[in-house]
Structures are given as C-alpha cells and as structure tokens.
Scaffold this motif. Structure first.
Motif, PDB file in Angstrom:
ATOM      1  N   PHE A  81       0.820  -1.209   0.000  1.00 12.88           N
ATOM      2  CA  PHE A  81       0.000   0.000   0.000  1.00 12.88           C
ATOM      3  C   PHE A  81       0.853   1.258   0.000  1.00 12.88           C
ATOM      4  CE2 PHE A  81      -3.113  -3.079   1.196  1.00 12.88           C
ATOM      5  CZ  PHE A  81      -4.341  -2.541   0.842  1.00 12.88           C
ATOM      6  N   PHE A  82       0.316   2.310  -0.589  1.00 15.06           N
ATOM      7  CA  PHE A  82       0.957   3.618  -0.534  1.00 15.06           C
ATOM      8  C   PHE A  82       0.768   4.237   0.851  1.00 15.06           C
ATOM      9  CE2 PHE A  82       1.175   8.197  -1.023  1.00 15.06           C
ATOM     10  CZ  PHE A  82       2.277   8.370  -1.822  1.00 15.06           C
ATOM     11  N   ALA A 128       5.765  -3.361 -14.075  1.00 14.53           N
ATOM     12  CA  ALA A 128       6.939  -3.334 -14.957  1.00 14.53           C
ATOM     13  C   ALA A 128       8.201  -3.729 -14.204  1.00 14.53           C
ATOM     14  CB  ALA A 128       7.090  -1.943 -15.566  1.00 14.53           C
ATOM     15  N   LEU A 129       8.398  -3.169 -13.026  1.00 14.30           N
ATOM     16  CA  LEU A 129       9.598  -3.475 -12.251  1.00 14.30           C
ATOM     17  C   LEU A 129       9.621  -4.934 -11.821  1.00 14.30           C
ATOM     18  CD1 LEU A 129       9.762  -0.200 -10.134  1.00 14.30           C
ATOM     19  CD2 LEU A 129      11.440  -0.947 -11.832  1.00 14.30           C
ATOM     20  N   GLU A 130       8.474  -5.430 -11.399  1.00 14.40           N
ATOM     21  CA  GLU A 130       8.424  -6.826 -10.960  1.00 14.40           C
ATOM     22  C   GLU A 130       8.641  -7.778 -12.134  1.00 14.40           C
ATOM     23  OE1 GLU A 130       5.871  -8.715  -7.578  1.00 14.40           O
ATOM     24  OE2 GLU A 130       4.654  -8.704  -9.400  1.00 14.40           O
ATOM     25  N   LEU A 131       8.018  -7.508 -13.268  1.00 11.04           N
ATOM     26  CA  LEU A 131       8.177  -8.370 -14.438  1.00 11.04           C
ATOM     27  C   LEU A 131       9.613  -8.342 -14.955  1.00 11.04           C
ATOM     28  CD1 LEU A 131       4.841  -7.402 -16.190  1.00 11.04           C
ATOM     29  CD2 LEU A 131       5.473  -9.724 -15.501  1.00 11.04           C
ATOM     30  N   TYR A 132      10.224  -7.161 -14.991  1.00 10.21           N
ATOM     31  CA  TYR A 132      11.619  -7.045 -15.426  1.00 10.21           C
ATOM     32  C   TYR A 132      12.523  -7.912 -14.550  1.00 10.21           C
ATOM     33  CZ  TYR A 132      16.172  -4.969 -14.366  1.00 10.21           C
ATOM     34  OH  TYR A 132      17.491  -4.782 -14.026  1.00 10.21           O
ATOM     35  N   ARG A 133      12.277  -7.907 -13.253  1.00  9.80           N
ATOM     36  CA  ARG A 133      13.123  -8.679 -12.328  1.00  9.80           C
ATOM     37  C   ARG A 133      12.806 -10.174 -12.348  1.00  9.80           C
ATOM     38  NH1 ARG A 133      12.868  -3.491  -9.367  1.00  9.80           N
ATOM     39  NH2 ARG A 133      15.017  -2.711  -9.548  1.00  9.80           N
ATOM     40  N   VAL A 186       5.937  -8.557 -22.751  1.00  7.99           N
ATOM     41  CA  VAL A 186       4.791  -8.038 -22.018  1.00  7.99           C
ATOM     42  C   VAL A 186       4.697  -6.535 -22.240  1.00  7.99           C
ATOM     43  CG1 VAL A 186       3.675  -7.800 -19.774  1.00  7.99           C
ATOM     44  CG2 VAL A 186       5.081  -9.817 -20.257  1.00  7.99           C
ATOM     45  N   VAL A 187       3.513  -6.072 -22.633  1.00  8.64           N
ATOM     46  CA  VAL A 187       3.264  -4.637 -22.801  1.00  8.64           C
ATOM     47  C   VAL A 187       2.292  -4.184 -21.720  1.00  8.64           C
ATOM     48  CG1 VAL A 187       2.375  -2.817 -24.301  1.00  8.64           C
ATOM     49  CG2 VAL A 187       3.697  -4.713 -25.275  1.00  8.64           C
ATOM     50  N   LEU A 188       2.683  -3.129 -21.005  1.00  5.05           N
ATOM     51  CA  LEU A 188       1.860  -2.551 -19.950  1.00  5.05           C
ATOM     52  C   LEU A 188       1.380  -1.184 -20.412  1.00  5.05           C
ATOM     53  CD1 LEU A 188       4.373  -3.392 -17.131  1.00  5.05           C
ATOM     54  CD2 LEU A 188       2.173  -4.508 -17.404  1.00  5.05           C
ATOM     55  N   VAL A 189       0.084  -0.981 -20.464  1.00  6.22           N
ATOM     56  CA  VAL A 189      -0.480   0.292 -20.918  1.00  6.22           C
ATOM     57  C   VAL A 189      -0.929   1.075 -19.690  1.00  6.22           C
ATOM     58  CG1 VAL A 189      -2.211   1.406 -22.354  1.00  6.22           C
ATOM     59  CG2 VAL A 189      -1.223  -0.795 -23.055  1.00  6.22           C
ATOM     60  N   GLY A 190      -0.378   2.281 -19.527  1.00  7.00           N
ATOM     61  CA  GLY A 190      -0.722   3.112 -18.384  1.00  7.00           C
ATOM     62  C   GLY A 190       0.523   3.676 -17.736  1.00  7.00           C
ATOM     63  N   GLY A 191       0.364   4.811 -17.054  1.00  5.17           N
ATOM     64  CA  GLY A 191       1.516   5.471 -16.449  1.00  5.17           C
ATOM     65  C   GLY A 191       1.368   5.729 -14.983  1.00  5.17           C
ATOM     66  N   SER A 192       0.589   4.903 -14.298  1.00  5.77           N
ATOM     67  CA  SER A 192       0.377   5.095 -12.868  1.00  5.77           C
ATOM     68  C   SER A 192       1.030   3.972 -12.075  1.00  5.77           C
ATOM     69  CB  SER A 192      -1.123   5.179 -12.574  1.00  5.77           C
ATOM     70  OG  SER A 192      -1.352   5.730 -11.301  1.00  5.77           O
ATOM     71  N   ASN A 193       0.680   3.894 -10.781  1.00  4.69           N
ATOM     72  CA  ASN A 193       1.331   2.931  -9.886  1.00  4.69           C
ATOM     73  C   ASN A 193       1.254   1.494 -10.397  1.00  4.69           C
ATOM     74  OD1 ASN A 193       2.402   4.319  -7.519  1.00  4.69           O
ATOM     75  ND2 ASN A 193       0.297   4.932  -7.136  1.00  4.69           N
ATOM     76  N   SER A 194       0.078   1.092 -10.868  1.00  8.88           N
ATOM     77  CA  SER A 194      -0.104  -0.310 -11.230  1.00  8.88           C
ATOM     78  C   SER A 194       0.836  -0.736 -12.349  1.00  8.88           C
ATOM     79  CB  SER A 194      -1.564  -0.570 -11.615  1.00  8.88           C
ATOM     80  OG  SER A 194      -1.979   0.342 -12.608  1.00  8.88           O
ATOM     81  N   SER A 195       0.994   0.102 -13.366  1.00  6.30           N
ATOM     82  CA  SER A 195       1.865  -0.280 -14.472  1.00  6.30           C
ATOM     83  C   SER A 195       3.337  -0.198 -14.080  1.00  6.30           C
ATOM     84  CB  SER A 195       1.587   0.587 -15.701  1.00  6.30           C
ATOM     85  OG  SER A 195       1.777   1.941 -15.419  1.00  6.30           O
ATOM     86  N   VAL A 196       3.710   0.799 -13.276  1.00  8.86           N
ATOM     87  CA  VAL A 196       5.114   0.931 -12.856  1.00  8.86           C
ATOM     88  C   VAL A 196       5.515  -0.238 -11.961  1.00  8.86           C
ATOM     89  CG1 VAL A 196       6.716   2.329 -11.496  1.00  8.86           C
ATOM     90  CG2 VAL A 196       5.179   3.433 -13.130  1.00  8.86           C
ATOM     91  N   GLU A 197       4.686  -0.570 -10.993  1.00 10.03           N
ATOM     92  CA  GLU A 197       4.998  -1.703 -10.107  1.00 10.03           C
ATOM     93  C   GLU A 197       5.091  -2.998 -10.892  1.00 10.03           C
ATOM     94  OE1 GLU A 197       3.591  -1.426  -5.709  1.00 10.03           O
ATOM     95  OE2 GLU A 197       1.906  -0.773  -6.929  1.00 10.03           O
ATOM     96  N   LEU A 211       9.329   4.395  -6.255  1.00  6.93           N
ATOM     97  CA  LEU A 211       9.397   3.626  -7.489  1.00  6.93           C
ATOM     98  C   LEU A 211       9.939   4.440  -8.671  1.00  6.93           C
ATOM     99  CD1 LEU A 211       5.946   1.790  -7.381  1.00  6.93           C
ATOM    100  CD2 LEU A 211       8.170   0.886  -6.696  1.00  6.93           C
ATOM    101  N   VAL A 212       9.775   5.764  -8.607  1.00  5.00           N
ATOM    102  CA  VAL A 212      10.097   6.608  -9.765  1.00  5.00           C
ATOM    103  C   VAL A 212      11.563   6.506 -10.174  1.00  5.00           C
ATOM    104  CG1 VAL A 212      10.151   8.965 -10.648  1.00  5.00           C
ATOM    105  CG2 VAL A 212       8.176   8.166  -9.335  1.00  5.00           C
ATOM    106  N   PRO A 213      12.540   6.697  -9.259  1.00  3.77           N
ATOM    107  CA  PRO A 213      13.939   6.584  -9.706  1.00  3.77           C
ATOM    108  C   PRO A 213      14.290   5.185 -10.185  1.00  3.77           C
ATOM    109  CG  PRO A 213      13.804   6.855  -7.307  1.00  3.77           C
ATOM    110  CD  PRO A 213      12.447   7.108  -7.840  1.00  3.77           C
TER     111      PRO A 213
END
Length: 335
Positions: free
Chosen positions: A50-51, A174-179, A161-172, A201-203
């Motif tokens: 959670f945030f 993306a990082l998890e899938l990359y790892r 994998v393509v993630l559409v969106g620029g908010s928390n859900s897509s960023v989280e 998450l931003v940096p």
C-alpha cells in the motif's frame, strides 16, 4: 419479513467501516458482498504494498500492527478479516446486488441477482470501483492474452509483455516483471509518468528505462491488439509502430459501477459520472440511500481511497441516528 435498519452493499474496507459504525450504534444491519470480504484487495497483485501507512488504513479503532510502515496485500486481507471477526459483523457473502428500490412507505427492497430480496429502512452503497475497468475501445481489447488486472510475474518470464498506463499499477508491474526475466514495455499517452506514482518507485523505473532494461513509449496510444503483437500510434508525430506482445495489461484505471447507481435511482453527472450526494451526510438524491467510499468519485477515483473513504462511515452513522454530523477531513465537494 425482516426489515433491517440498514443494508450495506459492499464488503470492502469502507463497507466494513460502515458495518462497524452500525454495530457501535446498535443498528440492525446486514452487509451484502458479491465476493468474499475485501474482494478487491484479494484481486490486487500478490506482492503489492500500500501507498498509505498502516495506521491510515485502519478501521474500527483497531490498530494495524505490522513490522513495516506500509502493509502488503496479505497483511491487509488478514487485518480486515480480524476486524470483521472482532466486531462480529453481520454479512452475507457471494450475493450480487442488481438494484435497490424505494417503496411507498419509505423502506427499501434490495434485489439480488439470484432472486433473493432484502428489506431495510436505509441503504449504504459502498461498492468501490475495482470491478469496472476503463475501456480503450480498440480492436482486440478482449482477446485472451489481454487483461485489465495484473496478478504475479512468474507466468510471464521470458515473454514480451506490454503494460499500458503510467500510474502505480503499471510501474509496479513493470519493475516486478523485469526482475522476473520478462521483456517489458510501458506505453503511456502522456510525456511522463503520473505524479501520483509512489515516490520510491520513480527513480527505479526511470533508471531501468535509461539502461534499456525496460522499454518505454511515451506520448503513445495502443490502437489495435492482435495475437502476438499490437499497434502503437505516437500522439505527437502520428507515426505508427507494430510491437511484439505475448501478453498485454491495460492498467489504465477503474470506475464505479454507474449502471448499478442508476438502477438504484441515483442521479449522475453525465460527463464526470459523479453521483448526486450531500458532501456532509453523503445522502444521495434518493432519501435514505447513502454513498460511502470511492463509489462516489465518478471518474476521479484518485481523490477517494481507504484513507479518507473510511471516515464517511462515521458521518453517515451520525446522520442515521440523528446526531450532529461530524466533519469529514476532506470534503468531497471538491470533486
């Protein structure tokens, strides 16, 4: 025929908070939930955190005691179940409500999809927004490899994998899938991520993009999805690009169920989908029918969340029992 003082539709954190307030005030109430308790949280990504800090998503005055500052999905699921058990909340699970209807005598009938009827003097809708994903309305949006919900990374290792969106859900995601060895691309219609992305998450994501380990297409929209690929269009240049896509996640947000609200007689702004309600008592244009939590947000779902939505319950309870209504910290008339 049993007539409850109050029917609460929705068993998420705000619906449970309403149940606690009803119990504290001696009301004869029933919570109806179409899944299990806090069903939307159960459907969150399995490793989501959670945030808000744990104390800011507490309900019922019960401490949310964890070792970390911010709770994860599993901790929240367990906490809200413990709250329900502590207060012996009265609920029926796996009951899908079709509509409510006010009777000539001022009472309500709540109609479930299986034909069951529930009678009450008052209604609180606390149905949240997680069940209605925003649609892109593009060809291929409903193909089997496309989803509006991300779950966990292991199924997608070594795939595109393509993630559409620029908010928390897509960023989280993306990082998890990359790892977990997925080949990840983020597609977002704006020139940068949304400002409300979790600051820690931003940096991380921007450094991975800079390194080329996560690809990003900003100022871009998906215009078509086919099996194994999708078509992007740059919103600045008009240039189109086909991209490989074994899996596509359309993480562009969710909306309250405007059709359920309308079937209950609640008036909606045709553009913003914000329902008609009193910002102090949360009573709608239907006298005796109240809104609690994000269900009242329309398209502005980022303005209401557990942290401020939980406070609606106490204000509604005040109005129900005839007390002076306490002020909610953030007035919803800003919507």
């Amino acid at each position: 025929m049993h007539i409850y003082d109050l029917i609460i539709i929705g068993g998420g954190p705000c619906g449970l908070a309403m149940g606690v307030e009803a119990a504290k005030n001696g009301l004869d109430y029933l919570i109806l939930e179409k899944g299990n308790l806090t069903e939307s949280i159960r459907r969150y990504p399995r490793r989501m955190r959670f945030f808000s800090t744990a104390e800011n998503i507490e309900i019922g005055g019960l401490p949310f005691a964890i070792s970390e500052v911010k709770a994860n999905r599993n901790e929240a699921l367990q906490y809200y179940r413990k709250v329900a058990g502590y207060y012996h909340l009265n609920f029926k699970l796996f009951v899908t409500v079709d509509r409510t209807e006010k009777q000539a005598d001022g009472t309500f009938i709540t109609y479930a999809n299986d034909g069951t009827l529930f009678h009450s003097k008052k209604i609180v809708l606390a149905t949240g927004y997680f069940d209605v994903p925003r649609q892109l309305n593009i060809p291929g949006e409903n193909l089997p490899h496309v989803s509006h919900y991300y779950d966990e990374p292991f199924r997608y290792s070594f795939t595109n994998v393509v993630l559409v969106g620029g908010s928390n859900s897509s960023v989280e995601a993306a990082l998890e899938l990359y790892r977990h060895d997925a080949n990840v691309t983020i597609v977002h219609k704006d020139e940068d991520f949304k400002t409300r992305v979790k600051y820690w998450l931003v940096p991380d994501v921007k450094n991975r993009i800079k390194e080329g380990r996560i690809k990003a297409r900003f100022n871009s929209r998906v215009t078509r999805i086919e099996e194994g690929k999708l078509l992007l269009k740059n919103t600045l240049t008009g240039e189109e690009e086909w991209m490989p896509a074994d899996f596509v996640f359309l993480l562009v947000g969710y909306l309250p169920d405007e059709h359920l609200l309308a079937r209950c007689g609640v008036l909606l702004n045709p553009e913003t989908k914000v329902p008609s309600f009193d910002p102090e008592t949360f009573e709608t244009n239907v006298e005796g029918l109240y809104l609690c939590g994000t269900v009242m947000a329309g398209v502005f779902t980022e303005k209401i969340f557990i942290e401020n939505g939980r406070d609606h319950a106490a204000a509604i309870a005040d109005h129900l029992v005839g007390r002076e209504v306490r002020k909610v910290k953030e007035l919803i008339d800003r919507i």
